[in-house]
Design a protein around this motif. Structure first.
Motif, mmCIF file in Angstrom:
data_model
loop_
_atom_site.group_PDB
_atom_site.id
_atom_site.type_symbol
_atom_site.label_atom_id
_atom_site.label_comp_id
_atom_site.label_asym_id
_atom_site.label_seq_id
_atom_site.Cartn_x
_atom_site.Cartn_y
_atom_site.Cartn_z
ATOM 1 N N HIS A 1 -2.169 -8.917 -2.093
ATOM 2 C CA HIS A 1 -2.655 -7.892 -3.024
ATOM 3 C C HIS A 1 -1.795 -7.847 -4.296
ATOM 4 N N THR A 2 -1.911 -8.926 -5.071
ATOM 5 C CA THR A 2 -1.078 -9.091 -6.274
ATOM 6 C C THR A 2 -1.399 -8.059 -7.357
ATOM 7 N N HIS A 3 -2.558 -7.410 -7.241
ATOM 8 C CA HIS A 3 -2.888 -6.385 -8.243
ATOM 9 C C HIS A 3 -1.932 -5.200 -8.147
ATOM 10 N N ARG A 4 -1.203 -5.104 -7.057
ATOM 11 C CA ARG A 4 -0.232 -4.019 -6.883
ATOM 12 C C ARG A 4 1.101 -4.313 -7.585
ATOM 13 N N PHE A 5 1.323 -5.544 -8.010
ATOM 14 C CA PHE A 5 2.585 -5.889 -8.690
ATOM 15 C C PHE A 5 2.641 -5.191 -10.048
ATOM 16 N N HIS A 6 3.770 -4.522 -10.324
ATOM 17 C CA HIS A 6 3.961 -3.920 -11.645
ATOM 18 C C HIS A 6 4.498 -4.951 -12.630
ATOM 19 N N ALA A 7 5.331 -5.842 -12.135
ATOM 20 C CA ALA A 7 5.887 -6.898 -12.990
ATOM 21 C C ALA A 7 6.116 -8.137 -12.144
ATOM 22 N N ILE A 8 5.971 -9.307 -12.779
ATOM 23 C CA ILE A 8 6.209 -10.593 -12.115
ATOM 24 C C ILE A 8 7.328 -11.296 -12.877
ATOM 25 N N TRP A 9 8.363 -11.655 -12.145
ATOM 26 C CA TRP A 9 9.542 -12.284 -12.746
ATOM 27 C C TRP A 9 9.574 -13.754 -12.364
ATOM 28 N N ARG A 10 9.362 -14.629 -13.339
ATOM 29 C CA ARG A 10 9.462 -16.057 -13.064
ATOM 30 C C ARG A 10 10.911 -16.494 -13.163
ATOM 31 N N LYS A 11 11.232 -17.525 -12.403
ATOM 32 C CA LYS A 11 12.630 -17.983 -12.338
ATOM 33 C C LYS A 11 12.648 -19.438 -11.915
ATOM 34 N N GLY A 12 13.772 -20.122 -12.245
ATOM 35 C CA GLY A 12 13.890 -21.538 -11.898
ATOM 36 C C GLY A 12 13.252 -22.435 -12.924
ATOM 37 N N ALA B 1 0.824 -1.215 0.000
ATOM 38 C CA ALA B 1 0.000 0.000 0.000
ATOM 39 C C ALA B 1 0.862 1.271 0.000
ATOM 40 N N LEU B 2 2.160 1.131 0.179
ATOM 41 C CA LEU B 2 3.045 2.299 0.233
ATOM 42 C C LEU B 2 3.415 2.744 -1.183
ATOM 43 N N PRO B 3 3.769 4.029 -1.340
ATOM 44 C CA PRO B 3 3.943 4.598 -2.691
ATOM 45 C C PRO B 3 5.313 4.355 -3.322
ATOM 46 N N PHE B 4 5.714 3.085 -3.375
ATOM 47 C CA PHE B 4 6.983 2.734 -4.022
ATOM 48 C C PHE B 4 6.975 3.167 -5.482
ATOM 49 N N GLY B 5 8.157 3.557 -5.983
ATOM 50 C CA GLY B 5 8.287 3.928 -7.388
ATOM 51 C C GLY B 5 8.086 2.751 -8.315
ATOM 52 N N ARG B 6 8.311 1.562 -7.762
ATOM 53 C CA ARG B 6 8.244 0.345 -8.563
ATOM 54 C C ARG B 6 7.979 -0.823 -7.641
ATOM 55 N N ILE B 7 7.171 -1.758 -8.098
ATOM 56 C CA ILE B 7 6.905 -2.957 -7.304
ATOM 57 C C ILE B 7 7.082 -4.184 -8.198
ATOM 58 N N ASP B 8 8.045 -5.004 -7.860
ATOM 59 C CA ASP B 8 8.299 -6.240 -8.592
ATOM 60 C C ASP B 8 7.998 -7.436 -7.697
ATOM 61 N N ALA B 9 7.576 -8.526 -8.319
ATOM 62 C CA ALA B 9 7.388 -9.779 -7.586
ATOM 63 C C ALA B 9 8.170 -10.864 -8.311
ATOM 64 N N THR B 10 8.676 -11.826 -7.550
ATOM 65 C CA THR B 10 9.281 -12.991 -8.186
ATOM 66 C C THR B 10 8.449 -14.223 -7.863
ATOM 67 N N GLN B 11 8.542 -15.191 -8.759
ATOM 68 C CA GLN B 11 7.748 -16.415 -8.650
ATOM 69 C C GLN B 11 8.648 -17.601 -9.011
ATOM 70 N N ASP B 12 8.917 -18.447 -8.021
ATOM 71 C CA ASP B 12 9.660 -19.683 -8.262
ATOM 72 C C ASP B 12 8.767 -20.533 -9.178
ATOM 73 N N TRP B 13 9.326 -21.049 -10.275
ATOM 74 C CA TRP B 13 8.486 -21.590 -11.351
ATOM 75 C C TRP B 13 9.223 -22.755 -12.010
ATOM 76 N N HIS B 14 9.138 -23.914 -11.320
ATOM 77 C CA HIS B 14 9.965 -25.052 -11.710
ATOM 78 C C HIS B 14 9.229 -26.025 -12.624
ATOM 79 N N PRO B 15 9.959 -26.630 -13.574
ATOM 80 C CA PRO B 15 9.411 -27.788 -14.298
ATOM 81 C C PRO B 15 9.379 -28.981 -13.351
ATOM 82 N N PRO B 16 8.553 -30.003 -13.635
ATOM 83 C CA PRO B 16 8.395 -31.137 -12.706
ATOM 84 C C PRO B 16 9.687 -31.918 -12.476
#
Ligand code: VGL
Ligand code: ZN
Length: 199
Positions: A88-99, A42-57
């Motif tokens: 509150h994922t609607h606040r994410f500006h970008a989601i970075w998948r990895k793994g 809820a704070l006024p960050f200039g940018r909000i990024d999220a990461t998502q661990d995203w592994h193949p089986p």
């Protein structure tokens, strides 16, 4: 600290790291971080990024695979890979998948997306606040890489949860000592909010 020059990075706030998926990689108190992370969101960050661990089986880090370290977790397209309920994922500006590379682990966004620090810099971001799961693993490596790239880095402790993983040589006390040696600052949500308000 100016909000416009400060980025928030929400690391791996996913069900597979909580009691919601006990057969994956549950971190004590993992699901309980949601209200604190939402306060940050809820704070006024200039940018909000999220990461998502995203592994193949068949990811190399899984038990029975090459590195034999972790139970299968955060498998692409499964409930364990989903974000925490109520976040509150609607606040994410970008989601970075990895793994997602089966042969290589990527604890930090920077390990998978090496252009990330430059992208932050191009937007005028000089400071980052990192929170999420696990504090001493993916949060720590994200904080470390950005600190080494010259950013001011805060680890928001009460919006994170950690766990010792002896078989991977990853310990909470060790990560804290290394982070402090690097000049990464541990704060709580209230302190971070004050740092932004006082600037
Ligand atoms: C993580 C272990 C394996 C993390 C991800 O998000 O901290 N830890 N994969
Ligand atoms: Zn993983």
């Amino acid at each position: 600290m100016r909000w416009s020059q400060t980025g928030l990075i929400v690391v791996d706030a996913q069900q597979g790291f909580t009691e919601l998926q006990p057969q994956e990689l549950p971190i004590p108190g993992g699901a309980a971080i949601v209200p604190a992370v939402n306060t940050l969101l809820a704070l006024p960050f200039g940018r909000i990024d999220a990461t998502q661990d995203w592994h193949p089986p068949d990811h190399c880090s899984f038990l029975g695979q090459r590195d034999n370290l972790y139970p299968a977790h955060c498998v692409q397209g499964t409930p364990g890979a989903e974000f925490l309920p109520g976040l509150h994922t609607h606040r994410f500006h970008a989601i970075w998948r990895k793994g997602y590379d089966p042969d290589r682990d990527a604890y930090a966004v920077t390990a998978q997306h090496p252009g990330f620090p430059e992208l932050l810099r191009a937007q005028g971001i000089t400071t980052v606040a990192v929170c999420g799961l696990a504090l001493n693993i993916c949060c720590f490596f994200t904080a470390r890489d950005l600190r080494l790239q010259g950013f001011n880095v805060y680890l928001v402790e009460d919006a994170s949860a950690g766990i010792d993983v002896p078989q991977a040589g990853l310990f909470q006390q060790q990560a804290r000592a290394e982070a402090q040696r690097l000049g990464i600052l541990y704060v709580d949500v209230a302190t971070l909010r004050q740092l932004g308000t006082l600037a």
